[in-house]
Every structure is written in structure tokens, then in C-alpha cells.
Design a protein around this motif. Structure first.
Motif, PDB file in Angstrom:
ATOM      1  N   GLU A 393      36.814 -15.355 -61.584  1.00 45.49           N
ATOM      2  CA  GLU A 393      36.837 -16.807 -61.427  1.00 45.49           C
ATOM      3  C   GLU A 393      37.018 -17.154 -59.954  1.00 45.49           C
ATOM      4  N   GLN A 394      36.422 -18.273 -59.552  1.00 47.54           N
ATOM      5  CA  GLN A 394      36.528 -18.727 -58.167  1.00 47.54           C
ATOM      6  C   GLN A 394      36.558 -20.242 -58.166  1.00 47.54           C
ATOM      7  N   LEU A 395      37.448 -20.824 -57.353  1.00 48.20           N
ATOM      8  CA  LEU A 395      37.592 -22.273 -57.315  1.00 48.20           C
ATOM      9  C   LEU A 395      37.842 -22.734 -55.883  1.00 48.20           C
ATOM     10  N   ASN A 396      37.113 -23.774 -55.485  1.00 48.30           N
ATOM     11  CA  ASN A 396      37.329 -24.427 -54.196  1.00 48.30           C
ATOM     12  C   ASN A 396      37.965 -25.797 -54.448  1.00 48.30           C
ATOM     13  N   SER A 397      39.119 -26.015 -53.848  1.00 49.67           N
ATOM     14  CA  SER A 397      39.789 -27.316 -53.970  1.00 49.67           C
ATOM     15  C   SER A 397      39.927 -27.909 -52.575  1.00 49.67           C
ATOM     16  N   ASN A 398      39.398 -29.108 -52.401  1.00 48.37           N
ATOM     17  CA  ASN A 398      39.413 -29.771 -51.098  1.00 48.37           C
ATOM     18  C   ASN A 398      40.217 -31.064 -51.181  1.00 48.37           C
ATOM     19  N   PHE A 399      41.083 -31.268 -50.202  1.00 45.40           N
ATOM     20  CA  PHE A 399      41.898 -32.479 -50.125  1.00 45.40           C
ATOM     21  C   PHE A 399      41.660 -33.088 -48.740  1.00 45.40           C
ATOM     22  N   TYR A 400      40.876 -34.184 -48.701  1.00 46.10           N
ATOM     23  CA  TYR A 400      40.477 -34.800 -47.438  1.00 46.10           C
ATOM     24  C   TYR A 400      41.117 -36.173 -47.306  1.00 46.10           C
ATOM     25  N   GLU A 401      41.525 -36.492 -46.099  1.00 47.66           N
ATOM     26  CA  GLU A 401      42.206 -37.764 -45.834  1.00 47.66           C
ATOM     27  C   GLU A 401      41.307 -38.958 -46.154  1.00 47.66           C
ATOM     28  N   HIS A 402      40.026 -38.903 -45.792  1.00 45.81           N
ATOM     29  CA  HIS A 402      39.123 -40.036 -45.991  1.00 45.81           C
ATOM     30  C   HIS A 402      38.104 -39.789 -47.092  1.00 45.81           C
ATOM     31  N   ASP A 403      37.659 -38.574 -47.260  1.00 44.78           N
ATOM     32  CA  ASP A 403      36.595 -38.285 -48.229  1.00 44.78           C
ATOM     33  C   ASP A 403      37.117 -37.996 -49.629  1.00 44.78           C
ATOM     34  N   GLY A 404      38.441 -38.006 -49.800  1.00 45.43           N
ATOM     35  CA  GLY A 404      39.010 -37.806 -51.129  1.00 45.43           C
ATOM     36  C   GLY A 404      39.094 -36.337 -51.517  1.00 45.43           C
ATOM     37  N   ASN A 405      39.428 -36.112 -52.778  1.00 48.55           N
ATOM     38  CA  ASN A 405      39.616 -34.761 -53.293  1.00 48.55           C
ATOM     39  C   ASN A 405      38.381 -34.324 -54.081  1.00 48.55           C
ATOM     40  N   SER A 406      38.165 -33.018 -54.105  1.00 49.00           N
ATOM     41  CA  SER A 406      37.029 -32.494 -54.867  1.00 49.00           C
ATOM     42  C   SER A 406      37.305 -31.050 -55.267  1.00 49.00           C
ATOM     43  N   GLN A 407      36.603 -30.630 -56.308  1.00 48.32           N
ATOM     44  CA  GLN A 407      36.669 -29.245 -56.747  1.00 48.32           C
ATOM     45  C   GLN A 407      35.256 -28.742 -57.009  1.00 48.32           C
ATOM     46  N   SER A 408      35.031 -27.492 -56.659  1.00 53.14           N
ATOM     47  CA  SER A 408      33.738 -26.869 -56.901  1.00 53.14           C
ATOM     48  C   SER A 408      33.930 -25.366 -56.980  1.00 53.14           C
ATOM     49  N   SER A 409      32.882 -24.678 -57.447  1.00 55.02           N
ATOM     50  CA  SER A 409      32.903 -23.216 -57.519  1.00 55.02           C
ATOM     51  C   SER A 409      31.593 -22.689 -56.950  1.00 55.02           C
ATOM     52  N   TYR A 410      31.705 -21.623 -56.159  1.00 56.46           N
ATOM     53  CA  TYR A 410      30.496 -20.996 -55.624  1.00 56.46           C
ATOM     54  C   TYR A 410      29.748 -20.201 -56.692  1.00 56.46           C
ATOM     55  N   PHE A 411      30.460 -19.741 -57.708  1.00 56.69           N
ATOM     56  CA  PHE A 411      29.811 -19.121 -58.862  1.00 56.69           C
ATOM     57  C   PHE A 411      30.631 -19.442 -60.099  1.00 56.69           C
ATOM     58  N   PRO A 412      30.030 -19.434 -61.267  1.00 54.98           N
ATOM     59  CA  PRO A 412      30.757 -19.809 -62.481  1.00 54.98           C
ATOM     60  C   PRO A 412      31.716 -18.701 -62.913  1.00 54.98           C
ATOM     61  N   GLU A 413      32.566 -19.032 -63.847  1.00 53.44           N
ATOM     62  CA  GLU A 413      33.355 -17.976 -64.483  1.00 53.44           C
ATOM     63  C   GLU A 413      32.388 -16.976 -65.117  1.00 53.44           C
ATOM     64  N   VAL A 414      32.606 -15.701 -64.822  1.00 54.16           N
ATOM     65  CA  VAL A 414      31.684 -14.668 -65.274  1.00 54.16           C
ATOM     66  C   VAL A 414      32.484 -13.532 -65.906  1.00 54.16           C
ATOM     67  N   GLU A 415      31.962 -13.040 -67.024  1.00 56.52           N
ATOM     68  CA  GLU A 415      32.546 -11.866 -67.673  1.00 56.52           C
ATOM     69  C   GLU A 415      31.520 -10.742 -67.666  1.00 56.52           C
ATOM     70  N   SER A 416      32.004  -9.542 -67.457  1.00 55.06           N
ATOM     71  CA  SER A 416      31.110  -8.385 -67.503  1.00 55.06           C
ATOM     72  C   SER A 416      31.742  -7.294 -68.361  1.00 55.06           C
ATOM     73  N   THR A 417      30.889  -6.590 -69.083  1.00 62.52           N
ATOM     74  CA  THR A 417      31.322  -5.480 -69.922  1.00 62.52           C
ATOM     75  C   THR A 417      30.506  -4.256 -69.536  1.00 62.52           C
ATOM     76  N   VAL A 418      31.199  -3.172 -69.227  1.00 66.06           N
ATOM     77  CA  VAL A 418      30.544  -1.948 -68.765  1.00 66.06           C
ATOM     78  C   VAL A 418      31.010  -0.781 -69.624  1.00 66.06           C
ATOM     79  N   TYR A 419      30.040  -0.007 -70.116  1.00 67.96           N
ATOM     80  CA  TYR A 419      30.334   1.221 -70.844  1.00 67.96           C
ATOM     81  C   TYR A 419      29.636   2.380 -70.138  1.00 67.96           C
ATOM     82  N   GLY A 420      30.298   3.523 -70.081  1.00 66.07           N
ATOM     83  CA  GLY A 420      29.690   4.693 -69.468  1.00 66.07           C
ATOM     84  C   GLY A 420      30.106   5.973 -70.161  1.00 66.07           C
TER      85      GLY A 420
END
Length: 728
Positions: A393-420
Motif C-alpha cells: 500500500e502507498q498513500l500521499n497526503s498533502n496539507f497545503y496552506e492555500h491549496d487545501g488538503n488532498s490524498q492520492s496514491s501512485y499505485f493502488p493497493e496490490v496483493e501478490s501470491t507467489v508459489y515456487g
């Protein structure tokens, strides 16, 4: 006309200039050689001496870690040519570069448990490295320099670094019920103090251990002397650092069963002023720029070894582990952007940015070993498998004096399953040992719909990969002193989750787009070597050739006027080859002075991006080390005079004409120890004794030439270290 030698020719000449070792068979002495270290990572399920492994390996043991006052990965590989630590500055050392391959292409394990991926947001606000361990918890580090995918799956396409933590028995003599260690250390390079306390107990068949290390320090110094702000600054940015490391173990040692429970917790903190980032930049003006970062790793493992001779196995081992890794990078500044079509009249505003990254995983491993004979052939058959479930998981939280607050993610929550699943057979026939191995891996990636991510992922199915890798190794024991070895190994590296889905940017400046169609990287590695071990010392010569297909790199285009600073996307760029030569040797000079030893090592590699017909920038120039060490006959005191050297990085050996290149250097270290008593040991060292100003290539790889601030990447000048440890 005098012809100038190429770096490869220079390396060969240096090797041939070394005093020739005796070729006749002679009785080996009881002195330890370069190849007496016992390793597990080379076979995964059985132990071998490094001299029996059909590949080049480097081993750093607890004594070396203590004598060299290792406090991080930079010092860990300081004297190992061909292996470099990566990362510097705010986020410190993040990983390893082995023969030009780095970051997540090198697998890092702690007690067999995979470490989290190195995640970089690409714009300097976050770099979640893989250096989440304290060196005081380690008793050995094994470095495999060739692909290990056939044993460990993806991420080991460039090699493997296997950490092994201390056990209760490492603090207990035979028959002891109680023991431990207290240690205090200081290093001037970052003005850091470290305190370690370990307590071990044995009661019947039960053993336990609790160890704690605390570190406090400041920024790692550079050898630059310019202060102030912005691009003229060459001093390190001021910082405060601290870390806590806890290691606990409980082990039951039965006659046929061994059961162990391990708990680990590591937390690293740093805060400081980013003075070098203040002032006018291409994006805007930064003032009062500071940061506050925290990284944590927690791991719990339970393992079981069962020694029982059956038709299927002589020993079976399994381990179940849960690990969570978290990074929180906070940046604070007062920022005024440059005018753009989206913001024609910008104003200064206070900003606070949080970049959070986490990786949780469950991992299960099992291994079985069976020894048997078929005619004249002796077999050590090992087979087993892995299952790993990971959530990122990855989350960007921005708190700006004039532009307000925002949240975004560079990639979504991702699950991976590996068998070997893997199978390996060490087949011994006379003086020849041949080891074929085969592995099958299946990887499924499942992205989740994330309201903070730019794209709708509700109906998106992630990629699935199936990979088969093969390895064939052989060791031929020519006589008691000489052996030769060969290995062919395949490797693969599945696309990383952020490479598949990374999406973000700044309107009017730059952007990054995902590429879910990436294919797995693949490699073929060839390695040939000769080893000598006798009563004059030991030596190893290695030649290697590695080829990589579907190499993944971030490609940037500047054609879209809406993004003048580029559109970036990860792509399979094609083929890469790396070839080179390495030599290391150790001579016992007892005939000169009893207890005197000379160590020598040198490494040369050449890397090419064959698709673009350009040099591969991640490959370091010719480098080496030499050390003269002494231990007195009573082993009460000793020391070492060591030199680490590198040739310059030629302008013809970088991919673009405008890239900065480094000068050659030679740096001298002096270390010593004194056993005040059987329990009390004092160690001291002077590093970079002649205050040489130098820069390591991997710290400036990719930086354009002409910058006035390059001294900020220099290594520390003359610095000292001292430690005192008491065992009881």
C-alpha cells in the motif's frame, strides 16, 4: 608508441604480477583460508564450505563486523570489490549493487525471510530502502554474486545477500547456562554512539536470547566545506538520527527435533534540514525545507527441523514467517511554484507532505534433504518450495496552506501470491561434484480498487507469470590444493508492483504512467573459476558473463509540451550484458613475521546496453583492496593496514556525454584490537587516514556534469571509531 592498457588488461596484468602460488600438492596447514567459511545460501538446504561452492561468494563474519566497526551496509562491503552499497543522503544506504545489478534485482534475506522491496517515488520525497536491520544482530552475511532464482525465485536475478542473526549459542560456552555481551561504540563520521546489550540462557534443551541495540547520531559527513543553502552547498545537510533494534529467540534443541521462535523489531528515525534543496529550482522556490522520517520492520518466525531417516528424507525443515515493513517520510517547506498555465500567479504557501509505504507478507518455506548412493555416485538430494503472500500500500497526503488538503496514491493497493517448487541434486563421483537444479514459480498479481488511485481498478485483472529456471554447477578437485568450478545459472525478475501501476505527477511539469504489460526480466549467467588453498595461503580467479533480456528501465519522453519535464513510464528496454574478471588472494607471511597476513582483491566489470549500444552506467569502474594484517602469537592484540582503491570512470564508459564521471582514488584505513582480558575487548580505527577527498561512482551515477555542488556526494574525510565490548 606506448599503448595504453584497457581496464580489463590492467586487471589481468595486476593478477599476473602477484607472486605465483606453488602448484605442487602440499599438505595444508591448520590455518583458516578464504574458503573455510561455511555457507547455507549457496544450496539453501545443506551446508558447504565456500571452497566447495561452484560459484564466487563473499562472506563477512561477526569477527570482521566487529573489527571493521561495521554500522551499516556501506562499511559491510567496503573491502569487497565487485559489491557496493547504494543510496545516500536523507534516506541513507538502501541496498546493494552486485557486478552492476542493483536495487530489487538483488534479493536480501534475514534468516531466509525476504526483505521488502526498495520503493522510490522518483521525485525525492520517499525512498523506502531495504536496510532495516542493525549490524549488531548479525553473525554472518553471505553474498552470492550470481543469479539465485533457482533456489529463491524472483528478485535474485543479480545475486543474493543472506543475513544470519545471532543465536543464544553464540554467547554461551559449552556447559554454560548464562552469558551475554555489553558493547559501546562511537564513530566520528556521523558522530554516532551505539549501545548493545545481549543476554542468553541455556536450561537443559532450551535456549533463549534477548538483544537490544540503540544508536544515536547525526548526518554522515561529506568532505565538502561549503555551507549555506541551495546548489552551492557541499556540506551534508544537518540531521539527527536514531534507531532501536530488538531481537528475541527461544529455541528447543531435542535429539531429533529443533524448534525455534524468533521475534525482531527495528525502527529507524531521522529528521533534519534540507538546506541543499532550498532556493530557486526549475520547479519553484523552496524555503525552510525540513523532513521527519520513520521506518519500521517487525518480523515473527517459527521454524522446525526434524532429523529422521525415512525413504523420502533424512531431514525436513519448515519456517512460517510474518513480516511488516512501514515507511513514513514527512517533508515540510514553504514553496512558491514557477508560473504555469495551470497556476499563472503563484503565491508562497506552507506545505506538509506525507509519503507512506507499507508491505506486509506471509512466507512459508520447506526443505527436505536425502542422501543416498547409486553405484559410484553419491547424492545429496534437496527439494522443497515456497509460498508468499504480499500486500503493498502507498498513500500521499498533502496539507497545503492555500491549496487545501488532498490524498492520492501512485499505485493502488496490490496483493501478490507467489508459489515456487525446486529440486537440486549434488552428485559426487570421485573428484567431480555436479549439481543440477530446477525450479518452477507461479506469480499472480491482484490490484484492488483504490479511491486514492487515478484509475478505476475494479474490473482490472493483474498479470500472471509462470517461470522455469535451471542451474548447473560443477566443481572438480584437481588435487588437495587446487579445484576448478563452473556454473550456468538462469534468473528472472517479475515486474515490480510500482513499475506496473505507478501513476502520478504535477500538471504542467511532469507525469508518470503505468504499464501493466511489462514482461519479466530474464538472465543467463556463466561463471568459471580456479581456486588454490595450501600452506602459503589461498586464491581464487573468476571469469563471468551475464546476459539479461527484457530489462526494465524508466523511459522518459519530452515531446509533450504539457509536460516539459517529461513523461515517464517503465518499459522493457531490451538486452544487457555484463562481463568481467575478479581475483582475490590471501598469503600467510609467517616466514617474514609470524602472524602477518596479506589480503588482496580486485574486480573489473564491463556492462553494455546492447539494445541502445551504450555502456551500462550502474557498473562500477575497476576497484580493489589490499590489507596487511597482524595477530600476535597469543592472539591478545592485532591490527590491519588496509587500502581501498578505484580507477576513474572514463567518459567513454557512460551512456551520455553530459554525465558526471568520478576520478580514481586510494583510501587507507588503520584498525586495531586489544584483548584487555578474556572478556574485555577494545577496538579502534582510523578511516581515510590521509583525508582523501573522493566520490564513489554509485553515489553519482546518472547526475549531469557541470554541477557546482558535487562535493556534497564525497565520502567522509579522516574519521575515527572506537568500541569496547564485554562478554560474560
Amino acid at each position: 608508441m606506448t599503448r595504453k592498457l584497457t581496464p580489463l588488461a590492467s586487471a589481468i596484468v595486476a593478477i599476473l604480477a602477484v607472486p605465483q602460488l606453488a602448484a605442487e600438492e602440499i599438505e595444508s596447514t591448520s590455518k583458516a583460508t578464504l574458503f573455510d567459511d561455511v555457507v547455507v545460501s549457496a544450496t539453501r538446504a545443506t551446508t558447504l564450505k565456500t571452497g566447495e561452492v561452484p560459484a564466487a561468494m563473499a562472506v563477512v563474519n561477526a569477527e570482521q563486523i566487529a573489527d571493521q566497526q561495521v554500522n551499516g551496509i556501506e562499511r559491510l562491503v567496503r573491502y569487497e570489490p565487485g559489491v557496493e552499497a547504494t543510496g545516500n543522503g536523507r534516506f541513507g544506504g538502501s541496498g546493494f549493487n552486485i557486478r552492476g545489478i542493483e536495487r530489487n534485482r538483488v534479493k536480501i534475506m534475514v534468516d531466509g525471510v525476504n526483505q521488502a522491496n526498495d520503493y522510490d517515488d522518483g521525485v525525492g520525497f520517499m525512498n523506502s530502502g531495504r536496510n532495516f536491520i542493525d549490524m549488531e544482530t548479525l553473525k554472518q552475511v553471505e553474498i552470492a554474486k550470481t543469479p539465485s532464482s533457482v533456489l529463491y525465485g524472483s528478485d535474485s536475478v543479480g545475486g543474493t545477500v543472506a543475513y544470519t542473526t545471532v543465536d543464544p549459542a553464540d554467547f554461551l560456552e559449552e556447559g554454560d547456562g548464562f552469558g551475554g555481551k555489553v558493547k559501546v561504540a562511537y564513530l566520528s563520521e556521523d558522530n554516532s554512539f551505539a549501545e548493545t546489550f545481549a543476554l542468553a540462557n541455556r536450561s537443559g534443551q532450551w535456549e533463549s536470547l534477548l538483544q537490544y541495540t540503540r544508536r544515536d547520531g547525526n548526518e554522515l559527513e561529506t568532505n565538502g566545506d561549503v555551507g549555506g543553502d541551495g546548489e552551492t552547498r557541499t556540506k551534508a545537510d544537518p540531521a539527527n538520527t536514531s534507531s532501536d533494534s530488538f531481537l528475541g529467540k527461544v529455541i528447543y534443541n531435542g535429539d531429533i527435533h529443533r524448534v525455534g521462535l524468533t521475534a525482531e523489531y527495528f525502527e529507524d528515525r531521522g529528521d533534519g534540514k534540507l538546506l541543499s534543496q532550498q532556493g530557486e529550482t526549475s520547479l519553484g522556490k523552496y524555503e525552510d525545507y525540513s523532513y521527519d522520517d520513520t521506518s519500521k520492520r517487525t518480523r515473527v518466525s517459527i521454524e522446525h527441523d526434524w532429523n529422521k531417516s525415512t525413504a523420502a528424507f533424512d531431514r525436513v525443515s519448515w519456517k512460517l514467517s510474518y513480516q511488516t515493513t512501514e515507511s513514513d517520510a514527512e517533508s515540510h517547506d514553504i514553496y512558491t511554484s514557477n508560473p504555469s498555465m495551470f497556476n499563472p500567479d503563484p503565491v508562497a504557501q506552507e506545505r506538509e507532505k506525507h509519503r507512506d509505504y507499507s508491505e506486509d507478507n506471509w512466507q512459508f518455506n520447506f526443505d527436505m534433504v536425502k542422501q543416498f548412493q547409486t553405484g559410484s555416485f553419491g547424492h545429496t538430494l534437496s527439494y522443497g518450495g515456497d509460498a508468499k503472500f504480499t500486500k503493498m500500500e502507498q498513500l500521499n497526503s498533502n496539507f497545503y496552506e492555500h491549496d487545501g488538503n488532498s490524498q492520492s496514491s501512485y499505485f493502488p493497493e496490490v496483493e501478490s501470491t507467489v508459489y515456487g517448487l525446486f529440486i537440486q541434486d549434488q552428485i559426487k563421483f570421485g573428484q567431480l561434484t555436479v549439481t543440477p537444479a530446477l525450479r518452477f514459480d507461479s506469480t499472480d498479481i491482484d490490484p484492488k480498487d483504490d479511491p486514492n488511485y487515478s484509475d478505476d481498478m475494479s474490473d482490472v485483472k493483474g498479470p500472471s507469470n509462470e517461470d522455469v529456471t535451471f542451474r548447473l554447477g560443477a566443481v572438480y578437485q584437481i588435487n588437495d590444493n587446487w579445484n576448478t568450478f563452473f556454473q550456468f545459472a538462469q534468473g528472472f525478475h517479475s515486474p515490480e508492483l510500482n513499475q506496473l501501476y505507478f501513476s502520478g505527477g504535477m500538471p504542467g511539469f511532469y507525469t508518470s504512467s503505468p504499464n501493466p504489460d511489462l514482461e519479466a526480466e530474464e538472465s543467463d549467467s556463466y561463471e568459471f573459476g580456479m581456486r588454490y588453498s595450501g600452506d602459503v595461503g589461498s586464491a581464487e580467479l573468476v571469469l563471468f558473463y551475464n546476459s539479461y533480456d527484457n530489462f526494465i528501465e524508466a523511459e522518459t519522453s519530452y515531446e509533450n509540451p504539457l509536460y516539459p519535464y517529461g513523461e515517464t513510464q517503465y518499459q522493457n528496454v531490451g538486452e544487457v550484458t555484463i562481463q568481467g574478471i575478479e581475483f582475490k588472494a590471501q598469503w600467510w607471511l609467517d616466514d617474514v613475521v609470524e602472524g602477518l597476513t596479506l589480503d588482496f582483491a580486485i574486480a573489473y566489470a564491463d556492462g553494455e546496453n546492447d539494445t541502445e549500444d551504450k555502456p551500462l552506467d550502474s557498473v562500477a569502474p575497476l576497484n580493489g583492496s589490499v590489507a596487511l594484517s597482524y595477530t600476535d602469537s597469543d592472539e591478545i592484540w592485532g591490527g590491519s593496514l588496509a587500502m581501498v582503491a578505484s580507477s576513474k570512470k572514463d567518459e567513454s564508459d557512460v551512456s551520455e556525454d553530459n554525465l558526471y564521471t568520478t576520478a580514481g582514488y586510494a583510501v587507507v584505513d588503520l584498525t586495531a584490537y586489544y584483548n584487555i582480558s578474556d572478556s574485555l575487548v577494545m577496538r579502534a580505527g582510523v578511516y581515510n587516514a590521509f583525508d582523501k577527498k573522493y566520490t564513489q561512482w554509485n553515489d553519482v551515477d546518472g547526475i549531469e556534469t557541470g554541477k557546482v555542488y558535487m562535493d556534497r556526494y564525497t565520502e567522509p574525510g579522516r574519521n575515527v571509531g572506537v568500541s569496547v565490548s564485554y562478554s560474560f
